[in-house]
Design a protein around this motif. Sequence first.
Motif, PDB file in Angstrom:
ATOM      1  N   SER A 111      54.372 106.209  -1.677  1.00 50.15           N
ATOM      2  CA  SER A 111      55.477 105.258  -1.518  1.00 50.15           C
ATOM      3  C   SER A 111      55.601 104.851  -0.048  1.00 50.15           C
ATOM      4  O   SER A 111      55.820 103.672   0.261  1.00 50.15           O
ATOM      5  N   LYS A 114      52.693 102.392   0.684  1.00 46.74           N
ATOM      6  CA  LYS A 114      52.928 101.024   0.222  1.00 46.74           C
ATOM      7  C   LYS A 114      53.915 100.305   1.131  1.00 46.74           C
ATOM      8  O   LYS A 114      53.691  99.146   1.513  1.00 46.74           O
ATOM      9  N   SER A 127      54.190  96.165  -5.773  1.00 46.66           N
ATOM     10  CA  SER A 127      54.581  97.445  -6.388  1.00 46.66           C
ATOM     11  C   SER A 127      56.067  97.697  -6.231  1.00 46.66           C
ATOM     12  O   SER A 127      56.765  97.003  -5.473  1.00 46.66           O
ATOM     13  N   THR A 129      58.765 101.382  -6.241  1.00 47.60           N
ATOM     14  CA  THR A 129      58.811 102.837  -6.255  1.00 47.60           C
ATOM     15  C   THR A 129      60.053 103.342  -6.978  1.00 47.60           C
ATOM     16  O   THR A 129      61.144 102.779  -6.825  1.00 47.60           O
ATOM     17  N   VAL A 192      54.850 105.290  -8.021  1.00 47.79           N
ATOM     18  CA  VAL A 192      54.676 103.908  -7.586  1.00 47.79           C
ATOM     19  C   VAL A 192      54.097 103.141  -8.765  1.00 47.79           C
ATOM     20  O   VAL A 192      53.047 103.510  -9.304  1.00 47.79           O
ATOM     21  N   GLU A 194      52.567  99.618  -9.908  1.00 48.38           N
ATOM     22  CA  GLU A 194      52.038  98.426  -9.240  1.00 48.38           C
ATOM     23  C   GLU A 194      51.184  97.574 -10.169  1.00 48.38           C
ATOM     24  O   GLU A 194      50.719  98.041 -11.223  1.00 48.38           O
ATOM     25  N   GLU A 195      50.977  96.361  -9.735  1.00 46.31           N
ATOM     26  CA  GLU A 195      50.171  95.434 -10.519  1.00 46.31           C
ATOM     27  C   GLU A 195      48.722  95.912 -10.570  1.00 46.31           C
ATOM     28  O   GLU A 195      48.226  96.570  -9.661  1.00 46.31           O
TER      29      GLU A 195
END
Length: 431
Positions: A111, A114, A127, A129, A192, A194-195
């Motif tokens: 986290s 990112k 993303s 968290t 996390v 995320e795409e």
Amino acid sequence: MKDFDTNISVLILGSGGREHALAWKISQSNKLKKLYCSPGNPGISKYAELISINIENPQEVVELSKKLGIDLVVIGPETPLSLGVADELRKEGILVFGPNKSAARLEWDKSFSKDFMFRNSIPTAKSKTFSSADIDDAIIYLQNHKLPVVIKASGLAAGKGVVIAQSTLEAIYTVKDMLTGSVFGEAGEVVVIEEFMTGEEASIFVITDGDNYVTLASAQDHKRVGDGDTGLNTGGMGAYAPAPIVTQSVLEKIKLDIIEPVIKGMRNEGNIYVGCLYVGLMIEDEIPRVVEFNCRFGDPETQVVLPILDNDLLELFFHAANCSLNPNINVTSTGVAASVVIASIGYPGEYTKGIVITGIEKAEKLGAIVFQAGTKNEKGLLLSNGGRVLNVTAFNKNSDLNIVLETVYNAISEINFEGGFYRKDIGSKGL
């Protein structure tokens, strides 16, 4: 600053295939006086004196380094870095190749990583968290998220804390399992989401003194357990180098858009980064984006990057640790290399240890190098002692990947390890 001379005593921390490859390469330096490794493994004992201590205890590492008169400590795994081993060594004036705990946060806290990338405009996946107190919010977020979706345990999970969920239901179950601690314990108390990035993966190793840096050859890891990139994520089932997807123009983008902003950003935030920065990438249409950072050499990429490196690895490590790295040094790699992991049946889940291994000598007579990752000696026998057991590796200075792969797989056929399995398509993308 210390001088780089012909009397360098080195201590490597770790016991896996990565550390075996590091020991193999460092032992080739004509500046090396003595090489130690803790705890090491049977394969490493060919190059280094093995000493057993708790490498996750900073004080034990400091005391051993002083006792042995160590000039440079090379930290292999991530856990000692996350526990501040490098910090304590530096407090005692001992050179160490590896970042302090605060800088290693790039790996042990995804986290944070990112957020750091977003703060410094480093290209990566979008993303969000969530902590264990936010399970309901995470579920709502997932119900509206495009599939597939990537879910990462924020803490250290031995390279296995990533799930690519193909359905919303799978994603919800995964997040619940992580946030309740039933899968990865403390490592999953923050996740996390995320795409999913499309493209081709590659890895770059950066050696830096916190200011200047050099890059080694690119590599491509194979994370999924099964052929055709199927099955669960692992710590890596094999690799080859260099990765054709990393062209010179792509490499320049990686340096300008990723590496340099990381080093500068860490310095600006008071976390001067010294050591190896592993940049895991997704590349599509020659645009690189960061999948993850590791704060040490990757495994099994190390086993293919180091055999083709032309430079003295000890010299690079020493000058990085000594904050005297020459940014204009000519770092080159020649040829191609490939490595295939032989793993214990059941990996990355539960597996049996203590299986007898034979045939390594025959495999190496065919031109392979067998880096030992999870082994131990007992009553004169070599036994399995981990999930990933052997890294069967070959390299060719003439850049013929076909010959290298043929050597690797022929060598594997000479190794007897009941229940051992391996992927049969490592390096196929490189062809």
